[in-house]
Design an enzyme around this catalytic site. Structure first.
Site, PDB file in Angstrom:
ATOM      1  N   ASN A  28      -8.413 -18.534  60.971  1.00 32.20           N
ATOM      2  CA  ASN A  28      -8.116 -17.367  61.470  1.00 32.20           C
ATOM      3  C   ASN A  28      -8.089 -17.740  63.266  1.00 32.20           C
ATOM      4  OD1 ASN A  28      -7.284 -14.763  61.524  1.00 32.20           O
ATOM      5  ND2 ASN A  28      -9.184 -14.417  62.032  1.00 32.20           N
ATOM      6  N   LEU A  29      -7.267 -18.551  63.961  1.00 31.66           N
ATOM      7  CA  LEU A  29      -7.624 -18.867  64.911  1.00 31.66           C
ATOM      8  C   LEU A  29      -7.010 -18.109  66.446  1.00 31.66           C
ATOM      9  CD1 LEU A  29      -6.687 -22.803  64.668  1.00 31.66           C
ATOM     10  CD2 LEU A  29      -9.445 -21.427  64.518  1.00 31.66           C
ATOM     11  N   GLY A  32      -8.362 -17.903  72.257  1.00 33.55           N
ATOM     12  CA  GLY A  32      -9.520 -18.604  72.561  1.00 33.55           C
ATOM     13  C   GLY A  32     -10.384 -20.140  72.150  1.00 33.55           C
ATOM     14  N   HIS A  33      -9.851 -20.405  70.644  1.00 35.82           N
ATOM     15  CA  HIS A  33      -9.933 -21.381  69.574  1.00 35.82           C
ATOM     16  C   HIS A  33      -9.662 -22.170  70.807  1.00 35.82           C
ATOM     17  CE1 HIS A  33     -11.461 -18.660  66.390  1.00 35.82           C
ATOM     18  NE2 HIS A  33     -12.305 -19.331  66.296  1.00 35.82           N
ATOM     19  N   LYS A 146     -18.376 -16.634  74.431  1.00 36.36           N
ATOM     20  CA  LYS A 146     -18.813 -15.094  73.331  1.00 36.36           C
ATOM     21  C   LYS A 146     -20.126 -15.397  72.755  1.00 36.36           C
ATOM     22  CE  LYS A 146     -15.624 -13.480  69.960  1.00 36.36           C
ATOM     23  NZ  LYS A 146     -17.151 -13.353  69.383  1.00 36.36           N
ATOM     24  N   GLN A 150     -25.340 -17.968  70.771  1.00 39.82           N
ATOM     25  CA  GLN A 150     -25.625 -19.331  68.994  1.00 39.82           C
ATOM     26  C   GLN A 150     -25.036 -20.385  70.037  1.00 39.82           C
ATOM     27  OE1 GLN A 150     -21.990 -20.137  65.397  1.00 39.82           O
ATOM     28  NE2 GLN A 150     -20.991 -20.189  67.402  1.00 39.82           N
ATOM     29  N   SER A 182     -11.398 -12.610  69.715  1.00 35.02           N
ATOM     30  CA  SER A 182     -12.350 -12.432  68.463  1.00 35.02           C
ATOM     31  C   SER A 182     -11.920 -12.432  67.244  1.00 35.02           C
ATOM     32  CB  SER A 182     -13.473 -11.600  68.412  1.00 35.02           C
ATOM     33  OG  SER A 182     -14.283 -11.908  67.002  1.00 35.02           O
ATOM     34  N   SER A 183     -11.673 -13.605  65.916  1.00 35.10           N
ATOM     35  CA  SER A 183     -10.945 -13.246  65.074  1.00 35.10           C
ATOM     36  C   SER A 183     -11.029 -11.632  64.145  1.00 35.10           C
ATOM     37  CB  SER A 183     -12.176 -14.025  63.892  1.00 35.10           C
ATOM     38  OG  SER A 183     -11.451 -15.463  64.479  1.00 35.10           O
TER      39      SER A 183
HETATM   40  O1  PAF Z   1     -18.742 -19.638  65.423  1.00 32.00           O
HETATM   41  C1  PAF Z   1     -18.416 -19.855  64.542  1.00 32.00           C
HETATM   42  O2  PAF Z   1     -17.331 -19.759  64.823  1.00 32.00           O
HETATM   43  C2  PAF Z   1     -19.406 -20.064  63.738  1.00 32.00           C
HETATM   44  O3  PAF Z   1     -20.862 -19.899  63.743  1.00 32.00           O
HETATM   45  C3  PAF Z   1     -19.731 -21.605  63.675  1.00 32.00           C
HETATM   46  C4  PAF Z   1     -20.057 -22.407  65.006  1.00 32.00           C
HETATM   47  C5  PAF Z   1     -17.919 -22.447  63.370  1.00 32.00           C
HETATM   48  C6  PAF Z   1     -20.437 -22.314  62.573  1.00 32.00           C
HETATM   49  O4  PAF Z   1     -19.758 -21.779  61.146  1.00 32.00           O
END
Ligand code: PAF
Length: 274
Positions: A28-29, A32-33, A146, A150, A182-183
């Site tokens: 669901n890009l 940002g991706h 963001k 993580q 964000s998705s």
């Molecule tokens: O940030 C994300 O989209 C997810 O947490 C990741 C790093 C792809 C792991 O599933």
């Protein structure tokens, strides 16, 4: 660009390269991706994006089932951004049996903030990311800023487990009004979308208070929580932390403000380094 669904085909393809750069995603890009892909591109000799909605990191009440799966559109965007290989395994391919072996990140980093409100989230993230690292064996991996906590949890995992991977962080892209891309923004109604910018505005307000010399961090946090609550949000946390370990800051620490709040049924997160 090659679209690959199985581990064996991916390994065969990557045998032709020495230094893969990986961008793990759940699909669901958005732009940002794609910025992460562009950042990854000059790093290695092949750019790999993974697309996998990882059940392990969703709690039973969360949006695993409804998380948008948009593989065709994602591939078109990835190709245009210069991605070379898309790895989009099925659940059966990645988890052919229940994943009994899991990576448990340290509680002082993984059970606070996101991990406090989403118990087990970082175990799910670390487990799938380590598995993707083992499959792709990248020299570089790029994660978005963001998801501040993580990328920190992943950096520590890579360091403690001595994985030979250079972790890079991409900057957060924002819409014109300042909302972090964000998705999950796709879940917002029109009215919620207009309201959503208040999350980043409130974080900026916290920074302004710090810069004006307010030293009572509990007060800054409580005011931010109240401001969002008054507008109809349900904030999980609005907090000032030190950057290096996300604990409560001491005088002189480099700071980051982080927030997570629910608007209607959509949970949004954001952060800004001070
Ligand atoms: O940030 C994300 O989209 C997810 O947490 C990741 C790093 C792809 C792991 O599933």
């Amino acid at each position: 660009m090659k679209l690959i669904h199985t581990i064996s085909e991916l390994r065969a393809e990557l045998a032709n390269y020495q230094r893969p750069a990986l961008v793990p995603t759940m699909g669901n890009l958005h732009d940002g991706h794609l910025a992460l892909i562009r950042q990854a591109k000059p790093l290695g000799d092949v750019t790999v994006a993974s697309i996998f909605v990882n059940r392990l990191q969703f709690a039973p009440h969360e949006d695993f089932d409804t998380y948008p799966r948009t593989l065709e559109a994602d591939c078109a965007k990835l190709e245009a951004a210069g991605c070379d290989v898309v790895f989009a395994p099925s659940e059966r391919e990645l988890y052919p049996e229940p994943q009994g072996y899991k990576v448990m990140p340290p509680p002082e980093l993984a059970d606070i903030l996101e991990g406090h409100f989403r118990p087990g989230f970082f175990t799910g993230v670390c487990t799938v990311v380590l598995k993707l690292f083992n499959i792709v064996q990248p020299c570089f991996a790029v994660f978005g800023a963001k998801d501040y906590q993580q990328q920190m949890v992943i950096r520590r995992m890579v360091a403690q487990l001595a994985l030979p991977i250079d972790i890079q962080t991409g900057t957060t892209l924002r819409a014109e009004d300042g909302l972090a891309l964000s998705s999950r923004n796709g879940y917002l109604s029109e009215a919620e979308r207009a309201e959503a910018v208040q999350l980043s505005l409130t974080l900026k307000g916290m920074i302004a208070a710090l810069q004006q010399g307010e030293r009572d961090i509990a007060k800054i946090e409580a005011q931010a929580m109240q401001a969002l609550t008054d507008r109809g949000w349900k904030p999980d946390y609005m907090t000032v932390r030190r950057r290096h370990d996300l604990q409560a800051p001491q005088e002189g620490d480099a700071l980051v403000v982080l927030g997570a709040a629910r608007l209607g049924t959509t949970r949004l997160i954001d952060n800004i380094e001070v």
